[in-house]
Design a protein around this motif. Structure first.
Motif, PDB file in Angstrom:
ATOM      1  N   GLY A 112       0.817  -1.218   0.000  1.00 29.47           N
ATOM      2  CA  GLY A 112       0.000   0.000   0.000  1.00 29.47           C
ATOM      3  C   GLY A 112       0.846   1.262   0.000  1.00 29.47           C
ATOM      4  O   GLY A 112       0.559   2.219  -0.716  1.00 29.47           O
ATOM      5  N   ALA A 113       1.912   1.254   0.805  1.00 27.44           N
ATOM      6  CA  ALA A 113       2.724   2.467   0.912  1.00 27.44           C
ATOM      7  C   ALA A 113       3.468   2.746  -0.384  1.00 27.44           C
ATOM      8  O   ALA A 113       3.559   3.897  -0.823  1.00 27.44           O
ATOM      9  CB  ALA A 113       3.697   2.344   2.080  1.00 27.44           C
ATOM     10  N   SER A 114       3.987   1.696  -1.017  1.00 32.37           N
ATOM     11  CA  SER A 114       4.759   1.959  -2.243  1.00 32.37           C
ATOM     12  C   SER A 114       3.843   2.428  -3.363  1.00 32.37           C
ATOM     13  O   SER A 114       4.184   3.345  -4.116  1.00 32.37           O
ATOM     14  CB  SER A 114       5.564   0.734  -2.647  1.00 32.37           C
ATOM     15  N   LEU A 115       2.656   1.841  -3.463  1.00 34.08           N
ATOM     16  CA  LEU A 115       1.722   2.324  -4.489  1.00 34.08           C
ATOM     17  C   LEU A 115       1.298   3.756  -4.183  1.00 34.08           C
ATOM     18  O   LEU A 115       1.161   4.599  -5.072  1.00 34.08           O
ATOM     19  CB  LEU A 115       0.501   1.389  -4.552  1.00 34.08           C
ATOM     20  N   TYR A 116       1.122   4.048  -2.907  1.00 31.33           N
ATOM     21  CA  TYR A 116       0.718   5.386  -2.471  1.00 31.33           C
ATOM     22  C   TYR A 116       1.756   6.427  -2.862  1.00 31.33           C
ATOM     23  O   TYR A 116       1.411   7.524  -3.307  1.00 31.33           O
ATOM     24  CB  TYR A 116       0.536   5.353  -0.958  1.00 31.33           C
ATOM     25  N   VAL A 117       3.033   6.068  -2.701  1.00 32.28           N
ATOM     26  CA  VAL A 117       4.085   7.012  -3.078  1.00 32.28           C
ATOM     27  C   VAL A 117       3.997   7.332  -4.563  1.00 32.28           C
ATOM     28  O   VAL A 117       4.124   8.490  -4.979  1.00 32.28           O
ATOM     29  CB  VAL A 117       5.468   6.445  -2.706  1.00 32.28           C
ATOM     30  N   THR A 118       3.759   6.316  -5.375  1.00 36.68           N
ATOM     31  CA  THR A 118       3.563   6.556  -6.815  1.00 36.68           C
ATOM     32  C   THR A 118       2.379   7.478  -7.046  1.00 36.68           C
ATOM     33  O   THR A 118       2.426   8.394  -7.870  1.00 36.68           O
ATOM     34  CB  THR A 118       3.254   5.237  -7.558  1.00 36.68           C
ATOM     35  N   MET A 119       1.289   7.225  -6.316  1.00 33.16           N
ATOM     36  CA  MET A 119       0.093   8.031  -6.519  1.00 33.16           C
ATOM     37  C   MET A 119       0.292   9.453  -6.028  1.00 33.16           C
ATOM     38  O   MET A 119      -0.430  10.358  -6.416  1.00 33.16           O
ATOM     39  CB  MET A 119      -1.094   7.396  -5.766  1.00 33.16           C
ATOM     40  N   PHE A 120       1.254   9.649  -5.168  1.00 29.75           N
ATOM     41  CA  PHE A 120       1.462  10.959  -4.558  1.00 29.75           C
ATOM     42  C   PHE A 120       2.384  11.837  -5.368  1.00 29.75           C
ATOM     43  O   PHE A 120       2.288  13.059  -5.319  1.00 29.75           O
ATOM     44  CB  PHE A 120       2.070  10.759  -3.164  1.00 29.75           C
ATOM     45  N   ARG A 121       3.326  11.215  -6.094  1.00 33.12           N
ATOM     46  CA  ARG A 121       4.355  12.004  -6.766  1.00 33.12           C
ATOM     47  C   ARG A 121       4.045  12.106  -8.249  1.00 33.12           C
ATOM     48  O   ARG A 121       4.209  11.141  -8.971  1.00 33.12           O
ATOM     49  CB  ARG A 121       5.716  11.341  -6.557  1.00 33.12           C
ATOM     50  N   PRO A 122       3.602  13.276  -8.700  1.00 36.00           N
ATOM     51  CA  PRO A 122       3.272  13.390 -10.128  1.00 36.00           C
ATOM     52  C   PRO A 122       4.533  13.303 -10.975  1.00 36.00           C
ATOM     53  O   PRO A 122       5.583  13.801 -10.557  1.00 36.00           O
ATOM     54  CB  PRO A 122       2.644  14.784 -10.246  1.00 36.00           C
ATOM     55  N   PRO A 123       4.427  12.688 -12.140  1.00 32.83           N
ATOM     56  CA  PRO A 123       5.584  12.661 -13.056  1.00 32.83           C
ATOM     57  C   PRO A 123       5.936  14.071 -13.502  1.00 32.83           C
ATOM     58  O   PRO A 123       5.096  14.969 -13.486  1.00 32.83           O
ATOM     59  CB  PRO A 123       5.088  11.829 -14.238  1.00 32.83           C
ATOM     60  N   ALA A 124       7.180  14.253 -13.930  1.00 33.47           N
ATOM     61  CA  ALA A 124       7.668  15.600 -14.204  1.00 33.47           C
ATOM     62  C   ALA A 124       6.931  16.280 -15.344  1.00 33.47           C
ATOM     63  O   ALA A 124       6.627  17.461 -15.283  1.00 33.47           O
ATOM     64  CB  ALA A 124       9.167  15.551 -14.508  1.00 33.47           C
TER      65      ALA A 124
END
Lengths: 223, 316, 539
Positions: free
Chosen positions: B85-97
């Motif tokens: 959950g946390a690793s997917l969340y980090v992806t969902m939190f950080r927008p691509p450049a």
């Protein structure tokens, strides 16, 4: 036998024992633990305000320092001394109760009340000054300088925290008055003075809260 | 089996499938343990039902190995859930450049969007497929929350600060958007839709609405009319820090702390300029609260972002 | 011991004195428990009435039954009433007050007058909230998020906030009373590890009541001050931080749910052991897991705030702690199940409620894991998934345990038996009605239906209708015990001192007990739940 000290009779023992307790020891233990638990709830109660204050002080350090300089450090320092003395007189009152010196109990409790009242008078003077200087948050608030909105936050917490503390002082003085009356009626003895001791705990707690409040509120960057 | 009503939401973003996979793992674990407990309860209840009133079973105090087993196994499983959950969340939190940046303003009881080219929308949001979209959001009044179930994204929209979320739409269609934080009388009325178009059609839609001024241009105009340039300049008459190349850099404050000059910092500097003073400057900047709305602030920020030496976007 | 017949006028706590004054000025913990029983039952049905209106409105996708504002007030008042005036007091104030002194062999709680004061404080707080409801209600949601509640709502926020603030002190004083009583007034021989686990559970819950409630009290005071004086503690337009409110609010309100569930778990221990006639499996693990829940429960409040601009790192810390707090609950469920193994199980009404609790709490607890999982919570936060989750725990868990306890100790409290057939029927109706009401809400939540909505996209209607249908069954289920419990007070069979052949000091008194509980302070020599035959004595 020294004057003022009398061994309580068996009847007095039983009279002092509440029906739910098996013996005086249990009663004493329970009332003491009860006061300690209550003081823990008070720590949490003030803790909420301290937390809010800390968050905003961290967010707006300049504004809080600026606002804090408008507080009367001298009066605050006087009040700190007054309260510390009152804790001393309170402790002496408890000691008097412990050794059965009824006059000592009454004298020291009264002194504590006096000092507590002095604290409140000084606080009242401070509040009056703040009112006069338009530093009470709300419609009348006025603050020159760039930090106005966050200064109002500071004063909100100042009044909330010192106000809550003053309320506890008022209640404490009321309890002390009741103790003076009870003591003059011979209610306490070396075997049964829990009420005095527990009130002492309460009074010391209120003192300690002030010891935290004073530097936090009055002594920001006063170099 | 067509039920006539949905039991499961559509997957319309890159992340939706991943969230659903994790969800199904959780469902599987839950079903397993629920069935295990139900079966044991029913089995024991039947097998050990009281047959005579004189039954007094022997006591069983406990079993340390069992206790360890049913402590450590759940611990292990929950840690798997946490890490996944946390690793997917980090992806969902950080927008691509390289995301398409859209500004969002929530207010009682509507959503206002502005595309980078200046096109405005209310309640509906058009986006292209195959391209990450970053939403920078704030509220003009109370806390709202922007929620698109088909994308599996949600983020609170707060007054007084910016929050961001991002998604990359994968499926053409129209999807509900909801306000997911109670905000007053018409909270349930803040239903909008996200319209996902193929890239070419999205471009056509952008062009089709008539001439639109990009927020960077509007921001430049505001910068002029509000007189910002009087203090924020590069010469000796400057009373405020220069804004060239400022965005995204680390700034040192008077009290020694440092802050990244992101959107939130710029917004705070406009509305509460004296909360943080840059090292070497005085607290003389007046607040612009009341003179500029959230939209205007977005536009000024867009303009300040454009003040970069590396030629990526020049003021048109 | 023989049953006392009605013709012998034995004196007990109910008939020792008559008249309103003898009840309103009582210091007997058992009478105070009954005073609470009446008050919280009233609030339960009030909160239930609000729920009926909510589910009626949700039968259709458009807002056609109620105005938006009315609906918003209804879900707010439903939450406020149920959380602060029913769930938090229920088991501690009714069952706890009645049983804690009896289970430890004491004559009363440590501070009986404080106990009465607690009830008055609770009632006064409740009156404020009722007045607020009658005067037009409040529409902020029970969570009072700022700045809506401080600067935008034009409903009776301050009145309601004052009511909750006052009632909070009732909770604090009850917790204080229990902690002191359990520490200092246990009967001779009653060591900590011989205590019924109900006492351990009450103790853990009391720690939370005492430590957590003051913080929400301050949060509410600040909201009221801000509204009154227009200062900017939580309103960003005035320099404040709306998220600070959420921290202060949830710092209490998350542990609050453990105030609700721990006593419920405590009840289950008593029911499972009695109706399987078996010693509890893993006593120290159940005892300590309660304390672990109380401690860890204070460290997870941020899981309500994963999306409120909290930092990723903070969210990760709260997420992992939220998984950890689930483990002790799992340990309890496994221990209860193991207690049934090789037991001698009977299916009286309290046991049916216990079975229902274990099943529904397991589901509710497992769905909590979905919420602790960061990536999934993004999707289901503020949707009906959350609503379903907490109702599984609060209704499927706490209320079932509460009803199980009421039925179990009814003979002790009233001296009468309830009608067993009706008891079992009601338990079954409640179980079925409950699942039909709340299971569809998990599906609705994942589909994306937000909470606090009375208008929704039409494709959500079928599941909503199912839920409302279930609610009507559940409502009927709750009415049935109201009727037969009241009926039993006059017409129920007279109860033996120990109709269930249960272990525990409370069962060694007559039903109903005398005011002083025990003629002589009992001396305890055996373990808790000593249900085994004497030949198989264990150390």
């Amino acid at each position: 036998m020294p004057i003022g000290r009398r061994r309580p009779t068996l009847a007095e023992h039983h009279a002092a024992l509440a029906h739910q307790f098996d013996d005086l020891d249990q009663q004493r233990e329970a009332s003491s633990l009860g006061m300690w638990v209550f003081l823990v709830t008070e720590i949490m109660f003030f803790g909420g305000l301290f937390t809010g204050y800390t968050v905003y002080r961290h967010a707006y350090p300049e504004a809080f320092a600026d606002a804090s300089r408008r507080l009367a450090v001298a009066l605050g320092a006087v009040n700190t001394a007054v309260l510390i003395c009152s804790s001393l007189t309170m402790a002496l009152a408890v000691r008097s109760a412990q050794v059965g010196k009824r006059r000592g109990v009454i004298a020291f409790l009264s002194l504590t009340m006096l000092l507590g009242s002095a604290f409140l008078v000084v606080k009242g003077v401070e509040y009056a000054h703040k009112f006069h200087d338009h530093l009470v948050p709300g419609a009348t608030f006025a603050f020159e300088g760039p930090h106005r909105p966050h200064a109002e936050l500071f004063f909100s917490f100042y009044f909330a925290m010192t106000g809550l503390h003053a309320l506890h002082m008022v209640i404490g003085i009321g309890i002390l008055a009741a103790l003076v009356v009870l003591s003059s009626r011979g209610r306490f003895s070396p075997d049964d003075y829990a009420a005095v001791e527990n009130t002492g705990l309460y009074w010391h707690f209120v003192d300690i809260v002030w010891i935290f409040l004073f530097p936090l509120l009055y002594l920001i960057s006063r170099t | 089996m067509r039920l006539g009503f949905p039991l499961f939401p559509e997957q319309a973003s890159t992340v939706a499938g991943q969230v659903d996979a994790l969800y199904f793992f959780l469902v599987a674990v839950s079903v397993f343990f629920s069935v295990l407990i139900f079966v044991l309860l029913i089995y024991f209840a039947v097998k050990y039902r009281r047959r005579s009133d004189a039954e007094w079973p022997r006591p069983i105090v406990g079993d340390l190995r069992l206790e360890l087993l049913w402590t450590l196994i759940p611990l292990g499983i929950t840690m798997v859930m946490f890490i996944w959950g946390a690793s997917l969340y980090v992806t969902m939190f950080r927008p691509p450049a390289e995301a398409l940046e859209i500004s969002v303003i929530g207010k009682q009881w509507m959503w206002k969007f502005q595309h980078p080219g200046g096109q405005r929308e209310i309640n509906a949001l058009h986006v292209p497929t195959g391209r990450p979209v970053k939403l920078t959001m704030t509220s003009e009044d109370v806390i709202h929350s922007f929620f698109v179930p088909a994308f599996r994204t949600k983020m609170d929209v707060l007054p007084g600060r910016y929050t961001t979320t991002w998604f990359e739409a994968t499926k053409i269609g129209q999807y509900h958007s909801f306000c997911a934080e109670y905000c007053g009388t018409q909270h349930a009325g803040m239903i909008g839709q996200v319209v996902v178009l193929p890239p070419a059609q999205y471009e056509k839609w952008l062009a089709g609405g008539g001439p639109a001024e990009s927020p960077t241009v509007t921001g430049a105009k505001l910068f002029q009319t509000l007189g910002c340039g009087a203090c924020h300049r590069a010469d000796t008459k400057a009373r405020g820090p220069s804004l060239d190349n400022l965005f995204g850099t680390r700034v040192r404050m008077r009290d020694g702390t440092t802050v990244i000059a992101d959107e939130g910092y710029l917004r705070e500097s406009i509305l509460s300029p004296n909360a943080r003073i840059v090292a070497g400057y005085q607290p003389v900047m007046p607040t612009f609260r009341g003179q500029i709305g959230e939209e205007g602030i977005f536009q000024i920020i867009a303009y300040i972002k454009s003040l970069v030496r590396e030629e990526r976007a020049k003021v048109r | 011991m023989m049953a006392t017949s009605l013709s012998e006028r034995r004196e007990h706590y109910l008939n020792i004195s008559y008249g309103v004054k003898s009840w309103l000025l009582t210091t007997d913990h058992k009478r105070i428990a009954l005073l609470y029983l009446i008050s919280i039952t009233l609030f339960f049905f009030l909160g239930g009435a609000f729920a009926v209106l909510i589910r009626l409105e949700l039968l259709t996708p458009t807002g056609d039954l109620l105005q938006s504002e009315t609906y918003n007030k209804l879900f707010t008042m439903h939450g406020v009433t149920m959380v602060f005036f029913f769930l938090i007091p229920s088991i501690p104030a009714v069952l706890g007050n009645f049983l804690v002194p009896m289970m430890i062999g004491a004559r009363d709680l440590a501070f009986p007058r404080l106990n009465l004061a607690s009830w008055y404080i609770y009632t006064i707080g409740g009156l404020f909230t009722l007045v607020a409801a009658v005067a037009g209600g409040v529409d902020t949601g029970w969570t009072f998020y700022t700045p809506y509640s401080t600067s935008y709502a034009n409903t009776h926020v301050i009145l309601t906030a004052v009511g909750i603030f006052i009632t909070g002190f009732s909770s604090i004083l009850t917790g204080l009373n229990f902690i002191v009583t359990i520490h200092t007034m246990r009967a001779p021989g009653l060591t900590w590890f011989r205590l019924p686990l109900f006492i351990w559970a009450q103790y853990a819950a009391s720690l939370i009541m005492v430590l957590g409630t003051p913080v929400v009290a301050i949060a509410i005071v600040l909201v009221a001050l801000e509204r009154l004086l227009r200062i900017g503690i939580f309103d960003p337009a005035l320099g404040g931080d709306p998220v600070l409110f959420q921290h202060l609010f949830w710092f209490y309100s998350h542990p609050a749910v453990y105030i609700m569930i721990l006593p419920a778990m405590g009840v289950i221990n008593e029911l499972i052991t009695c109706f399987s006639r078996k010693r509890i499996f893993g006593y120290p693990f159940i005892a300590f897991s309660g304390l672990a829940i109380a401690l860890l429960g204070f460290l997870v409040w941020g899981h309500h705030m994963f999306l409120s601009s909290q930092s990723v790192y903070a969210s990760m810390v709260f997420s992992i702690l939220s998984f950890l707090v689930a483990i002790p609950s799992a340990v309890k469920v496994f221990n209860w199940t193991a207690t049934l193994y090789k037991g001698s199980i009977s299916y009286e009404t309290p046991m049916l409620y216990a079975f229902g609790f274990i099943g529904l709490f397991t589901v509710g607890g497992l769905t909590g894991l979905f919420l602790a999982t960061l990536a999934v919570d993004v999707h289901v936060h503020d949707t009906y998934f959350i609503v379903a989750h907490f109702h599984y725990i609060m209704v499927g868990g706490v209320i079932m345990a509460y009803l199980g306890g009421i039925h179990f100790w009814w003979p002790k409290m009233s001296g009468r038996m309830y009608p067993e057939g009706w008891g079992r029927l009601a338990a079954l109706v409640i179980f079925i009605g409950f699942n039909l009401t709340f299971f569809p809400q998990f599906l609705l939540g994942y589909l994306g239906m937000p909470r606090r909505y009375h208008i929704y996209p039409p494709e959500f209607q079928v599941l909503n209708v199912m839920s409302s249908a279930g609610a009507s069954i559940l409502g009927v289920g709750y009415l049935i015990p109201m009727v037969y419990l009241l009926w039993s007070l006059r017409y129920g069979a007279v109860a033996d001192p120990n109709p269930w052949e249960a272990k525990g000091l409370e069962w060694e008194t007559p039903s109903p007990p005398p005011t002083a509980n025990f003629e002589k302070t009992p001396v305890v020599t055996e373990e808790a739940y000593a249900y085994w035959p004497k030949e198989a004595d264990v150390g």
